[in-house]
Motif scaffolding. Sequence first.
Motif, PDB file in Angstrom:
ATOM      1  N   SER A 134     -10.112 -49.380  14.523  1.00  0.00           N
ATOM      2  CA  SER A 134      -9.469 -50.074  13.409  1.00  0.00           C
ATOM      3  C   SER A 134      -8.130 -50.618  13.910  1.00  0.00           C
ATOM      4  CB  SER A 134      -9.251 -49.132  12.226  1.00  0.00           C
ATOM      5  OG  SER A 134      -8.115 -48.338  12.460  1.00  0.00           O
ATOM      6  N   GLN A 135      -7.427 -51.324  13.041  1.00  0.00           N
ATOM      7  CA  GLN A 135      -6.191 -51.974  13.469  1.00  0.00           C
ATOM      8  C   GLN A 135      -4.963 -51.077  13.349  1.00  0.00           C
ATOM      9  OE1 GLN A 135      -6.858 -54.056   9.465  1.00  0.00           O
ATOM     10  NE2 GLN A 135      -5.284 -55.248  10.418  1.00  0.00           N
ATOM     11  N   LYS A 136      -5.164 -49.848  12.842  1.00  0.00           N
ATOM     12  CA  LYS A 136      -4.015 -49.007  12.484  1.00  0.00           C
ATOM     13  C   LYS A 136      -3.050 -48.780  13.659  1.00  0.00           C
ATOM     14  CE  LYS A 136      -3.160 -44.550  10.296  1.00  0.00           C
ATOM     15  NZ  LYS A 136      -2.934 -43.606  11.392  1.00  0.00           N
ATOM     16  N   HIS A 137      -3.592 -48.326  14.768  1.00  0.00           N
ATOM     17  CA  HIS A 137      -2.709 -48.016  15.899  1.00  0.00           C
ATOM     18  C   HIS A 137      -2.167 -49.283  16.553  1.00  0.00           C
ATOM     19  CE1 HIS A 137      -3.535 -43.967  15.173  1.00  0.00           C
ATOM     20  NE2 HIS A 137      -4.638 -43.827  15.881  1.00  0.00           N
ATOM     21  N   VAL A 138      -2.987 -50.336  16.559  1.00  0.00           N
ATOM     22  CA  VAL A 138      -2.517 -51.599  17.144  1.00  0.00           C
ATOM     23  C   VAL A 138      -1.344 -52.128  16.317  1.00  0.00           C
ATOM     24  CG1 VAL A 138      -3.149 -53.935  17.848  1.00  0.00           C
ATOM     25  CG2 VAL A 138      -4.823 -52.102  18.040  1.00  0.00           C
ATOM     26  N   ARG A 139      -1.426 -51.956  15.016  1.00  0.00           N
ATOM     27  CA  ARG A 139      -0.313 -52.400  14.161  1.00  0.00           C
ATOM     28  C   ARG A 139       0.989 -51.696  14.561  1.00  0.00           C
ATOM     29  NH1 ARG A 139       3.268 -52.644  10.050  1.00  0.00           N
ATOM     30  NH2 ARG A 139       3.582 -50.430  10.181  1.00  0.00           N
ATOM     31  N   GLU A 140       0.869 -50.414  14.900  1.00  0.00           N
ATOM     32  CA  GLU A 140       2.074 -49.677  15.314  1.00  0.00           C
ATOM     33  C   GLU A 140       2.651 -50.253  16.612  1.00  0.00           C
ATOM     34  OE1 GLU A 140       0.721 -45.628  15.410  1.00  0.00           O
ATOM     35  OE2 GLU A 140       0.385 -45.629  13.236  1.00  0.00           O
ATOM     36  N   VAL A 141       1.766 -50.680  17.499  1.00  0.00           N
ATOM     37  CA  VAL A 141       2.221 -51.283  18.769  1.00  0.00           C
ATOM     38  C   VAL A 141       2.959 -52.595  18.480  1.00  0.00           C
ATOM     39  CG1 VAL A 141       1.453 -52.311  20.957  1.00  0.00           C
ATOM     40  CG2 VAL A 141       0.370 -50.209  20.110  1.00  0.00           C
TER      41      VAL A 141
ATOM     42  N   ARG B 150      -7.192 -62.727  26.099  1.00  0.00           N
ATOM     43  CA  ARG B 150      -8.429 -63.034  25.382  1.00  0.00           C
ATOM     44  C   ARG B 150      -9.570 -62.207  25.948  1.00  0.00           C
ATOM     45  NH1 ARG B 150     -11.955 -68.673  25.327  1.00  0.00           N
ATOM     46  NH2 ARG B 150     -13.585 -67.853  23.963  1.00  0.00           N
ATOM     47  N   SER B 151     -10.226 -61.453  25.067  1.00  0.00           N
ATOM     48  CA  SER B 151     -11.431 -60.730  25.468  1.00  0.00           C
ATOM     49  C   SER B 151     -12.332 -60.658  24.248  1.00  0.00           C
ATOM     50  CB  SER B 151     -11.066 -59.326  25.976  1.00  0.00           C
ATOM     51  OG  SER B 151     -10.528 -58.564  24.909  1.00  0.00           O
ATOM     52  N   SER B 152     -13.500 -60.034  24.404  1.00  0.00           N
ATOM     53  CA  SER B 152     -14.465 -60.026  23.303  1.00  0.00           C
ATOM     54  C   SER B 152     -13.984 -59.177  22.128  1.00  0.00           C
ATOM     55  CB  SER B 152     -15.816 -59.511  23.793  1.00  0.00           C
ATOM     56  OG  SER B 152     -15.652 -58.195  24.283  1.00  0.00           O
ATOM     57  N   ASP B 153     -13.115 -58.213  22.383  1.00  0.00           N
ATOM     58  CA  ASP B 153     -12.687 -57.338  21.280  1.00  0.00           C
ATOM     59  C   ASP B 153     -11.193 -57.407  20.972  1.00  0.00           C
ATOM     60  OD1 ASP B 153     -11.854 -56.112  23.576  1.00  0.00           O
ATOM     61  OD2 ASP B 153     -12.611 -54.121  23.066  1.00  0.00           O
ATOM     62  N   LEU B 154     -10.454 -58.252  21.691  1.00  0.00           N
ATOM     63  CA  LEU B 154      -9.009 -58.330  21.444  1.00  0.00           C
ATOM     64  C   LEU B 154      -8.464 -59.682  21.915  1.00  0.00           C
ATOM     65  CD1 LEU B 154      -6.582 -56.356  20.563  1.00  0.00           C
ATOM     66  CD2 LEU B 154      -6.134 -56.198  23.013  1.00  0.00           C
TER      67      LEU B 154
ATOM     68  N   ALA C 275     -12.606 -63.745  10.177  1.00  0.00           N
ATOM     69  CA  ALA C 275     -13.808 -62.923  10.354  1.00  0.00           C
ATOM     70  C   ALA C 275     -13.556 -61.781  11.339  1.00  0.00           C
ATOM     71  CB  ALA C 275     -15.000 -63.778  10.776  1.00  0.00           C
ATOM     72  N   MET C 276     -12.342 -61.319  11.398  1.00  0.00           N
ATOM     73  CA  MET C 276     -11.948 -60.157  12.208  1.00  0.00           C
ATOM     74  C   MET C 276     -10.556 -59.732  11.724  1.00  0.00           C
ATOM     75  SD  MET C 276     -10.998 -62.160  15.793  1.00  0.00           S
ATOM     76  CE  MET C 276     -12.496 -63.133  15.789  1.00  0.00           C
ATOM     77  N   TRP C 277     -10.191 -58.490  11.958  1.00  0.00           N
ATOM     78  CA  TRP C 277      -8.856 -58.092  11.506  1.00  0.00           C
ATOM     79  C   TRP C 277      -7.771 -58.750  12.370  1.00  0.00           C
ATOM     80  CZ3 TRP C 277      -6.201 -55.924  15.397  1.00  0.00           C
ATOM     81  CH2 TRP C 277      -6.818 -55.052  16.282  1.00  0.00           C
ATOM     82  N   ALA C 278      -6.587 -58.783  11.826  1.00  0.00           N
ATOM     83  CA  ALA C 278      -5.477 -59.405  12.552  1.00  0.00           C
ATOM     84  C   ALA C 278      -4.178 -58.685  12.205  1.00  0.00           C
ATOM     85  CB  ALA C 278      -5.361 -60.874  12.179  1.00  0.00           C
TER      86      ALA C 278
ATOM     87  N   VAL D  39      -2.244 -60.661  16.820  1.00  0.00           N
ATOM     88  CA  VAL D  39      -3.252 -59.869  17.521  1.00  0.00           C
ATOM     89  C   VAL D  39      -4.508 -59.838  16.656  1.00  0.00           C
ATOM     90  CG1 VAL D  39      -3.800 -57.618  18.510  1.00  0.00           C
ATOM     91  CG2 VAL D  39      -1.451 -58.447  18.590  1.00  0.00           C
ATOM     92  N   TYR D  40      -5.658 -60.109  17.258  1.00  0.00           N
ATOM     93  CA  TYR D  40      -6.934 -60.161  16.531  1.00  0.00           C
ATOM     94  C   TYR D  40      -7.915 -59.163  17.138  1.00  0.00           C
ATOM     95  CZ  TYR D  40      -4.973 -64.580  14.972  1.00  0.00           C
ATOM     96  OH  TYR D  40      -4.145 -65.534  14.448  1.00  0.00           O
ATOM     97  N   GLY D  41      -8.698 -58.533  16.272  1.00  0.00           N
ATOM     98  CA  GLY D  41      -9.668 -57.541  16.720  1.00  0.00           C
ATOM     99  C   GLY D  41     -10.995 -58.165  17.128  1.00  0.00           C
ATOM    100  N   GLY D  42     -10.954 -59.167  17.982  1.00  0.00           N
ATOM    101  CA  GLY D  42     -12.159 -59.838  18.459  1.00  0.00           C
ATOM    102  C   GLY D  42     -11.744 -61.042  19.283  1.00  0.00           C
TER     103      GLY D  42
END
Length: 188
Positions: free
Chosen positions: A20-27, A55-59, A78-81, A142-145
Amino acid sequence: MFDIDQFIADCRNALAADRSQKHVREVVARAVSDPASVLKSLGEPKCAGLNTLHRSSDLTVLNIVWAPMMTVIPHNHAMWAIIGIYTGREDNIFWRRLPGSPGKVEAAGAKALCERDAEPLGHNIIHSVTNPIPRLTGAIHVYGGDFFNPTHRSEWDPETLLEGPFNPERAIRQFEEANAALANRQKR
Ligand SMILES: [Fe+2]
């Protein structure tokens, strides 16, 4: 000191710990808590642009610079951000699908983002963005995809508010037009 390679490594580690985006949000929040350091590392924005840092398939990590008063029409990802502002401002309008009117959206809320804000956007969010100030705004997105290879991505006509397919060429053209307008303004 903000370091882009370290930032991406921190995002990847956060994502590995929790999809999920929770920890990435903290970063992201930690990074933009020191906006001067981000500015020093990425450089003072000179023109509008959508700059890919990772850029990668998941981030995907983008450094997006909005021209003064620039508005981006309603769209989804169509992905979290996560949007982290390191200079300037962003006003977001959030939209929702209108029941009984296929493809149409209505305004559902708004959020004013300032320097140091790190705003999480859910997977299904539809938003439009305005830079409401007369100078450039810079934000780490930052996008989760893979932002550039999404499925089921739409944008909504700003006049009719009806859904259509996302047009990446139009999105890129919009930055070029914004820079041309900015150059004209600076000439005057
Ligand atoms: Fe967006």
